[in-house]
Scaffold this active site. Structure first.
Site, PDB file in Angstrom:
ATOM      1  N   ASN A  35       0.968  -1.084  -0.039  1.00  0.00           N
ATOM      2  CA  ASN A  35       0.067  -0.083   0.039  1.00  0.00           C
ATOM      3  C   ASN A  35       0.966   1.171  -0.067  1.00  0.00           C
ATOM      4  O   ASN A  35       1.855   1.584   1.096  1.00  0.00           O
ATOM      5  CB  ASN A  35      -0.825  -0.032   1.393  1.00  0.00           C
ATOM      6  CG  ASN A  35      -1.821   1.191   1.345  1.00  0.00           C
ATOM      7  OD1 ASN A  35      -1.761   1.999   0.481  1.00  0.00           O
ATOM      8  ND2 ASN A  35      -2.344   1.309   2.517  1.00  0.00           N
ATOM      9  N   TRP A  36       0.975   1.959  -1.083  1.00  0.00           N
ATOM     10  CA  TRP A  36       2.039   2.853  -1.250  1.00  0.00           C
ATOM     11  C   TRP A  36       1.597   4.285  -0.529  1.00  0.00           C
ATOM     12  O   TRP A  36       2.100   5.213  -0.464  1.00  0.00           O
ATOM     13  CB  TRP A  36       2.124   3.275  -2.776  1.00  0.00           C
ATOM     14  CG  TRP A  36       2.871   2.309  -3.393  1.00  0.00           C
ATOM     15  CD1 TRP A  36       3.346   1.197  -2.993  1.00  0.00           C
ATOM     16  CD2 TRP A  36       3.422   2.668  -4.846  1.00  0.00           C
ATOM     17  NE1 TRP A  36       4.106   0.527  -3.995  1.00  0.00           N
ATOM     18  CE2 TRP A  36       4.154   1.190  -5.002  1.00  0.00           C
ATOM     19  CE3 TRP A  36       3.431   3.482  -5.890  1.00  0.00           C
ATOM     20  CZ2 TRP A  36       4.708   1.285  -6.311  1.00  0.00           C
ATOM     21  CZ3 TRP A  36       4.114   3.185  -7.075  1.00  0.00           C
ATOM     22  CH2 TRP A  36       4.811   2.099  -7.261  1.00  0.00           C
ATOM     23  N   LYS A  37       0.209   4.110  -0.190  1.00  0.00           N
ATOM     24  CA  LYS A  37      -0.450   5.252   0.494  1.00  0.00           C
ATOM     25  C   LYS A  37      -0.415   6.680  -0.460  1.00  0.00           C
ATOM     26  O   LYS A  37      -0.181   6.409  -1.606  1.00  0.00           O
ATOM     27  CB  LYS A  37       0.178   5.479   1.979  1.00  0.00           C
ATOM     28  CG  LYS A  37       0.117   4.411   2.678  1.00  0.00           C
ATOM     29  CD  LYS A  37       0.150   4.630   4.245  1.00  0.00           C
ATOM     30  CE  LYS A  37      -0.015   3.316   4.987  1.00  0.00           C
ATOM     31  NZ  LYS A  37      -0.228   3.203   6.420  1.00  0.00           N
ATOM     32  N   HIS A  45      -9.208   0.977   4.930  1.00  0.00           N
ATOM     33  CA  HIS A  45      -8.218   1.260   5.875  1.00  0.00           C
ATOM     34  C   HIS A  45      -8.376   2.288   6.903  1.00  0.00           C
ATOM     35  O   HIS A  45      -8.881   3.179   6.804  1.00  0.00           O
ATOM     36  CB  HIS A  45      -7.004   1.719   4.861  1.00  0.00           C
ATOM     37  CG  HIS A  45      -5.677   1.707   5.253  1.00  0.00           C
ATOM     38  ND1 HIS A  45      -5.352   2.870   6.328  1.00  0.00           N
ATOM     39  CD2 HIS A  45      -4.551   0.946   5.093  1.00  0.00           C
ATOM     40  CE1 HIS A  45      -3.955   2.510   6.753  1.00  0.00           C
ATOM     41  NE2 HIS A  45      -3.654   1.306   6.063  1.00  0.00           N
ATOM     42  N   GLU A  66      -6.925   4.759   8.110  1.00  0.00           N
ATOM     43  CA  GLU A  66      -6.422   6.013   7.624  1.00  0.00           C
ATOM     44  C   GLU A  66      -7.699   6.737   7.043  1.00  0.00           C
ATOM     45  O   GLU A  66      -7.969   7.772   7.115  1.00  0.00           O
ATOM     46  CB  GLU A  66      -5.339   6.127   6.637  1.00  0.00           C
ATOM     47  CG  GLU A  66      -4.127   5.697   7.450  1.00  0.00           C
ATOM     48  CD  GLU A  66      -2.775   5.423   6.758  1.00  0.00           C
ATOM     49  OE1 GLU A  66      -2.952   5.622   5.469  1.00  0.00           O
ATOM     50  OE2 GLU A  66      -2.029   4.940   7.638  1.00  0.00           O
ATOM     51  N   GLU A 122      -4.985  -4.901  10.670  1.00  0.00           N
ATOM     52  CA  GLU A 122      -4.015  -4.014  10.974  1.00  0.00           C
ATOM     53  C   GLU A 122      -4.290  -3.135  12.401  1.00  0.00           C
ATOM     54  O   GLU A 122      -5.050  -2.366  12.022  1.00  0.00           O
ATOM     55  CB  GLU A 122      -3.968  -2.990   9.651  1.00  0.00           C
ATOM     56  CG  GLU A 122      -3.829  -3.371   8.375  1.00  0.00           C
ATOM     57  CD  GLU A 122      -3.108  -2.323   7.368  1.00  0.00           C
ATOM     58  OE1 GLU A 122      -2.123  -2.808   6.998  1.00  0.00           O
ATOM     59  OE2 GLU A 122      -3.795  -1.452   7.323  1.00  0.00           O
ATOM     60  N   GLY A 161       2.741   2.124  10.988  1.00  0.00           N
ATOM     61  CA  GLY A 161       4.002   3.199  10.767  1.00  0.00           C
ATOM     62  C   GLY A 161       4.751   3.557  11.986  1.00  0.00           C
ATOM     63  O   GLY A 161       5.311   4.529  12.191  1.00  0.00           O
ATOM     64  N   SER A 194       3.632  -2.186  10.379  1.00  0.00           N
ATOM     65  CA  SER A 194       5.323  -2.328  10.637  1.00  0.00           C
ATOM     66  C   SER A 194       5.764  -3.706  10.339  1.00  0.00           C
ATOM     67  O   SER A 194       6.764  -3.985  10.920  1.00  0.00           O
ATOM     68  CB  SER A 194       5.653  -2.015  11.990  1.00  0.00           C
ATOM     69  OG  SER A 194       5.246  -0.528  12.365  1.00  0.00           O
ATOM     70  N   GLY A 249       2.888  -1.096   4.389  1.00  0.00           N
ATOM     71  CA  GLY A 249       3.141   0.416   3.949  1.00  0.00           C
ATOM     72  C   GLY A 249       4.540   0.623   3.587  1.00  0.00           C
ATOM     73  O   GLY A 249       4.758   0.424   2.436  1.00  0.00           O
ATOM     74  N   GLY A 250       5.101   1.252   4.490  1.00  0.00           N
ATOM     75  CA  GLY A 250       6.349   1.967   4.378  1.00  0.00           C
ATOM     76  C   GLY A 250       7.269   0.936   3.499  1.00  0.00           C
ATOM     77  O   GLY A 250       8.051   1.240   2.615  1.00  0.00           O
TER      78      GLY A 250
END
Ligand code: 13P
Length: 256
Positions: free
Chosen positions: A12-14, A98, A100, A172, A178, A214, A235-236
């Site tokens: 997920n590149w966000k 998600h 967010e 999640e 993150g 993470s 994510g990251g």
């Protein structure tokens, strides 16, 4: 009967990326993944890059998808993107719910279930995110929150139980996203066992359950060795070709 679920890793590149950066990232990822035994792998860039990413990944083993989608099929919904439009772009997945989006866009459990059904109806795979906040975790509400988030999804899926293989749930924990913190392996497994039981009871035995929050190359192997973790939502680390490819290879250990 043993149920075989293909392991899955989705990046997920966000709200990250640019035309300039996407190409070297994907080229590097493809070269890291070449000649490796792979799970199912996908990346979800922001909407403006789906066509570019689709062109770069066509004829490769890596699929692509979107980070959210409208619950509506079409019409006067300014700014929204429908699941059929994502299908037109060659998407395989759409992430829904998600944390967010729940937090910043006030998406409700019911809206997330409607998005999941719109995705499914268009022939794409919804990746339905659930997970508790830090405060909910501290109040021992984790399983209750997940049950509440999953309830409308399971109700909506009741009539399409044979489509279990086309649905993915991602656990999640919000406090792990993150932050570099992850639950203990026992903690992850306990929640996945709970979700697995709820899905199985609904006839969704093929539905895969991903862990997200993470995940790195350094912890992926431990997480993906857990019995009910069918892969990861990343994510990251998905923005680092080497780390993401290490995560993908770790999930390949689950291939039978
Ligand atoms: O939110 C996530 C994936 O959807 C997880 O993000 P991180 O891997 O950066 O913690």
């Amino acid at each position: 009967m043993t149920v075989v679920r293909t392991p899955l890793v989705v990046g997920n590149w966000k709200m990250n990326g640019s035309f300039e950066r996407n190409q070297p990232l994907l080229e590097s990822l493809l070269s890291h993944l070449a000649q490796k035994r792979l799970p199912e792998v996908g990346v979800c860039p922001p909407f403006p890059y789906l066509a570019q990413v689709g062109a770069l990944l066509a004829e490769t083993p890596v699929r692509w998808g979107a980070q959210t989608v409208s619950e509506h099929r079409g019409g006067a919904y300014t700014g929204q993107v429908s699941a059929t439009m994502l299908k037109d772009l060659g998407c395989s997945y759409a992430i829904v719910g998600h944390s967010e989006r729940r937090q910043y866009c006030a998406e409700t459990d019911d809206a997330v279930a409607r998005q999941a059904m719109a995705v499914l109806d268009s022939g794409l795979v919804p990746i339905i995110c659930v997970g508790e906040s830090a405060a909910e975790e501290a109040a021992c509400q984790t399983l209750a929150v997940i049950d509440r988030q999953l309830a409308p999804v399971l109700l909506a899926l009741a009539g399409v139980a044979d489509e279990g293989a086309s649905v993915v749930v991602a656990y999640e924990p919000v406090w792990a996203i993150g932050t570099g913190k992850t639950p203990t392996p026992e903690g992850v497994q306990a929640v996945h066992t709970h979700i697995r039981a709820a899905l199985d009871a609904a006839g969704l035995v093929q539905t895969r359950i991903l862990y997200g929050g993470s995940v790195k190359g350094s912890n992926a192997e431990t997480l993906f060795a857990l019995p009910d973790v069918d892969g990861g939502l990343i994510g990251g680390a998905a923005l680092d070709a080497q780390d993401f490819s290490t995560i993908c290879t770790a999930a390949a250990n689950r291939l039978v």
